[in-house]
Design a protein around this motif. Structure first.
Motif, mmCIF file in Angstrom:
data_model
loop_
_atom_site.group_PDB
_atom_site.id
_atom_site.type_symbol
_atom_site.label_atom_id
_atom_site.label_comp_id
_atom_site.label_asym_id
_atom_site.label_seq_id
_atom_site.Cartn_x
_atom_site.Cartn_y
_atom_site.Cartn_z
ATOM 1 N N PHE A 196 92.537 37.532 -70.737
ATOM 2 C CA PHE A 196 93.065 36.180 -70.908
ATOM 3 C C PHE A 196 94.250 35.932 -69.984
ATOM 4 C CE2 PHE A 196 96.210 33.482 -73.094
ATOM 5 C CZ PHE A 196 95.502 32.286 -73.104
ATOM 6 N N LYS A 197 95.140 36.926 -69.858
ATOM 7 C CA LYS A 197 96.305 36.750 -68.992
ATOM 8 C C LYS A 197 95.900 36.614 -67.530
ATOM 9 C CE LYS A 197 99.537 39.184 -72.026
ATOM 10 N NZ LYS A 197 100.458 40.347 -72.185
ATOM 11 N N ASP A 202 95.143 33.005 -62.792
ATOM 12 C CA ASP A 202 94.259 32.362 -61.813
ATOM 13 C C ASP A 202 94.181 30.852 -61.980
ATOM 14 O OD1 ASP A 202 93.717 34.781 -60.702
ATOM 15 O OD2 ASP A 202 91.873 35.117 -61.849
ATOM 16 N N GLY A 203 94.910 30.302 -62.930
ATOM 17 C CA GLY A 203 94.970 28.852 -63.084
ATOM 18 C C GLY A 203 93.998 28.279 -64.092
ATOM 19 N N GLY A 204 93.395 29.137 -64.907
ATOM 20 C CA GLY A 204 92.453 28.643 -65.904
ATOM 21 C C GLY A 204 93.158 27.953 -67.056
ATOM 22 N N GLY A 205 92.603 26.818 -67.475
ATOM 23 C CA GLY A 205 93.136 26.106 -68.613
ATOM 24 C C GLY A 205 92.404 26.476 -69.892
ATOM 25 N N PHE A 206 92.669 25.724 -70.946
ATOM 26 C CA PHE A 206 92.094 26.026 -72.261
ATOM 27 C C PHE A 206 90.574 26.005 -72.216
ATOM 28 C CE2 PHE A 206 90.527 24.948 -76.448
ATOM 29 C CZ PHE A 206 91.289 25.738 -77.295
ATOM 30 N N TRP A 207 90.014 24.882 -71.772
ATOM 31 C CA TRP A 207 88.561 24.737 -71.818
ATOM 32 C C TRP A 207 87.864 25.560 -70.750
ATOM 33 C CZ3 TRP A 207 87.053 22.959 -76.180
ATOM 34 C CH2 TRP A 207 87.816 22.003 -76.858
ATOM 35 N N ARG A 208 88.467 25.705 -69.589
ATOM 36 C CA ARG A 208 87.821 26.491 -68.533
ATOM 37 C C ARG A 208 87.718 27.961 -68.933
ATOM 38 N NH1 ARG A 208 89.773 26.978 -62.170
ATOM 39 N NH2 ARG A 208 87.998 28.270 -61.480
ATOM 40 N N LEU A 213 84.733 32.119 -69.510
ATOM 41 C CA LEU A 213 85.072 33.518 -69.742
ATOM 42 C C LEU A 213 84.723 33.965 -71.155
ATOM 43 C CD1 LEU A 213 86.379 36.145 -68.732
ATOM 44 C CD2 LEU A 213 88.589 35.256 -69.545
ATOM 45 N N MET A 214 85.249 33.280 -72.147
ATOM 46 C CA MET A 214 85.105 33.743 -73.522
ATOM 47 C C MET A 214 83.694 33.515 -74.076
ATOM 48 S SD MET A 214 87.833 35.201 -74.199
ATOM 49 C CE MET A 214 89.414 35.374 -73.397
ATOM 50 N N LEU A 215 83.156 32.353 -73.846
ATOM 51 C CA LEU A 215 81.846 32.057 -74.428
ATOM 52 C C LEU A 215 80.742 32.944 -73.873
ATOM 53 C CD1 LEU A 215 81.077 30.090 -76.629
ATOM 54 C CD2 LEU A 215 80.311 28.482 -74.886
ATOM 55 N N PRO A 216 80.690 33.242 -72.552
ATOM 56 C CA PRO A 216 79.661 34.184 -72.083
ATOM 57 C C PRO A 216 79.809 35.591 -72.638
ATOM 58 C CG PRO A 216 80.489 32.866 -70.252
ATOM 59 C CD PRO A 216 81.390 32.593 -71.417
ATOM 60 N N MET A 217 81.013 35.975 -73.052
ATOM 61 C CA MET A 217 81.220 37.301 -73.627
ATOM 62 C C MET A 217 80.944 37.340 -75.120
ATOM 63 S SD MET A 217 84.785 38.288 -71.700
ATOM 64 C CE MET A 217 84.909 39.826 -72.598
ATOM 65 N N SER A 218 80.588 36.215 -75.703
ATOM 66 C CA SER A 218 80.473 36.106 -77.164
ATOM 67 C C SER A 218 79.055 36.214 -77.671
ATOM 68 C CB SER A 218 81.076 34.764 -77.619
ATOM 69 O OG SER A 218 82.388 34.602 -77.150
ATOM 70 N N LEU A 219 78.111 36.683 -76.857
ATOM 71 C CA LEU A 219 76.717 36.729 -77.279
ATOM 72 C C LEU A 219 76.510 37.557 -78.545
ATOM 73 C CD1 LEU A 219 73.780 35.995 -76.805
ATOM 74 C CD2 LEU A 219 73.586 37.975 -75.282
#
Length: 304
Positions: A196-197, A202-208, A213-219
């Motif tokens: 997450f850090k 890298d400039g990622g916001g909440f939704w990005r 990142l998070m949703l593809p890892m949540s399978l």
């Protein structure tokens, strides 16, 4: 002059034959007895339902519920699906099946999406008052439906959602959100904070960060959530009976109507066939996705 000594005879060392352990110890016999008893306890009712649904009523009247069918017939299944009476209408349980599909699909997607967003926010962003919000959500998971039934009926009636398909979908999403939030929060809490850090640097916001990142890892946890929501919503009776309305009654309510609608002789074979048809979807979900469910639980579904 030295005299050569004869070599000492070396006697081979003989080991006592090892005792072969008996495969049938008392603990093993007790374990197998328990497993067979548990299997019989759960499978015997299913066997009775299956053989009864394949018998004509003439055989059922004989009272031999454990005997296999002599005259095999699938007519009770056809009647249960297409022409059994569910009240004033005699269209079978197929209407309830498509109503349940229309309820389960959007309810599952909405509750999982909201739970994933809440779990992601409470795990990484930790807003002010997030602990209190999480506590309130967890409190909602333990409140019985009956306590909130009357206030929800009044609120949904005021919003013109009572007895509609969007209303019953929203009800299931609301009641499923606390458990889904708990699952996703514990799963995301088991992930390294460095991911997450790095995304934040890298400039990622909440939704990005969430979608890329998070949703593809949540399978793994998504599979667990889908199994829980599909089986829970599909098997629901009381919420569908109260909030779905006459045009959107789910399959469980239609099954109750088939069993309790009796004009003349009670058709036990049709009732058993309708019951098995109602339970096929949750059974198929567990059989197909069982190993994914175990993987998701082991990957952090109950950690934290």
């Amino acid at each position: 002059m030295s005299v050569a000594m004869p070599p000492l005879a070396v006697r081979p060392v003989t080991r006592a034959p090892a005792r072969r352990r008996s495969r049938w110890t008392a603990s093993r016999v007790g374990l197998y007895f328990f497993l067979l008893s548990a299997a019989a306890f759960f499978l015997l009712p299913l066997y009775v339902m299956l053989v009864t649904s394949l018998k004509p009523m003439e055989e059922i009247r004989l009272g031999n519920i454990f005997s296999p069918p002599v005259s095999l017939t699938v007519e009770p299944w056809m009647v249960a699906w297409a022409s059994a009476c569910t009240g004033l209408q005699c269209e079978g349980i197929r209407t309830g099946f498509w109503n349940s599909v229309a309820i389960v699909v959007p309810s599952t997607v909405l509750s999982i999406l909201l739970g994933a967003i809440n779990g992601y926010a409470l795990s990484f962003w930790r807003p002010r008052g997030g602990a209190w919000l999480f506590g309130v959500l967890m409190l909602g998971a333990f409140v019985p439906y009956q306590v909130l039934m009357f206030p929800l009926v009044r609120a949904f009636a005021a919003m013109s959602l009572f007895g509609t398909l969007p209303g019953i979908v929203l009800i299931h999403a609301i009641f499923g959100m606390p458990v889904m939030t708990l699952l996703f929060r514990n799963y995301y809490a088991s992930l390294p904070m460095e991911l997450f850090k790095a995304a934040r640097i890298d400039g990622g916001g909440f939704w990005r960060i969430f979608f890329q990142l998070m949703l593809p890892m949540s399978l793994p946890i998504i599979v667990v959530a889908v199994i829980m929501q599909v089986t829970g919503i599909w098997n629901d009776f009381i919420l569908g009976l109260v909030f779905a309305g006459r045009e959107n009654l789910p399959m469980t309510v239609q099954l109750n109507n088939i069993i309790n609608t009796t004009t003349g002789e009670r058709l036990y074979n049709v009732n058993m066939a309708a019951t098995i048809l109602t339970s096929l979807v949750p059974l198929a979900v567990y059989l197909i996705s069982g190993r994914w469910f175990v993987r998701g639980i082991a990957a952090g579904a109950v950690k934290g």
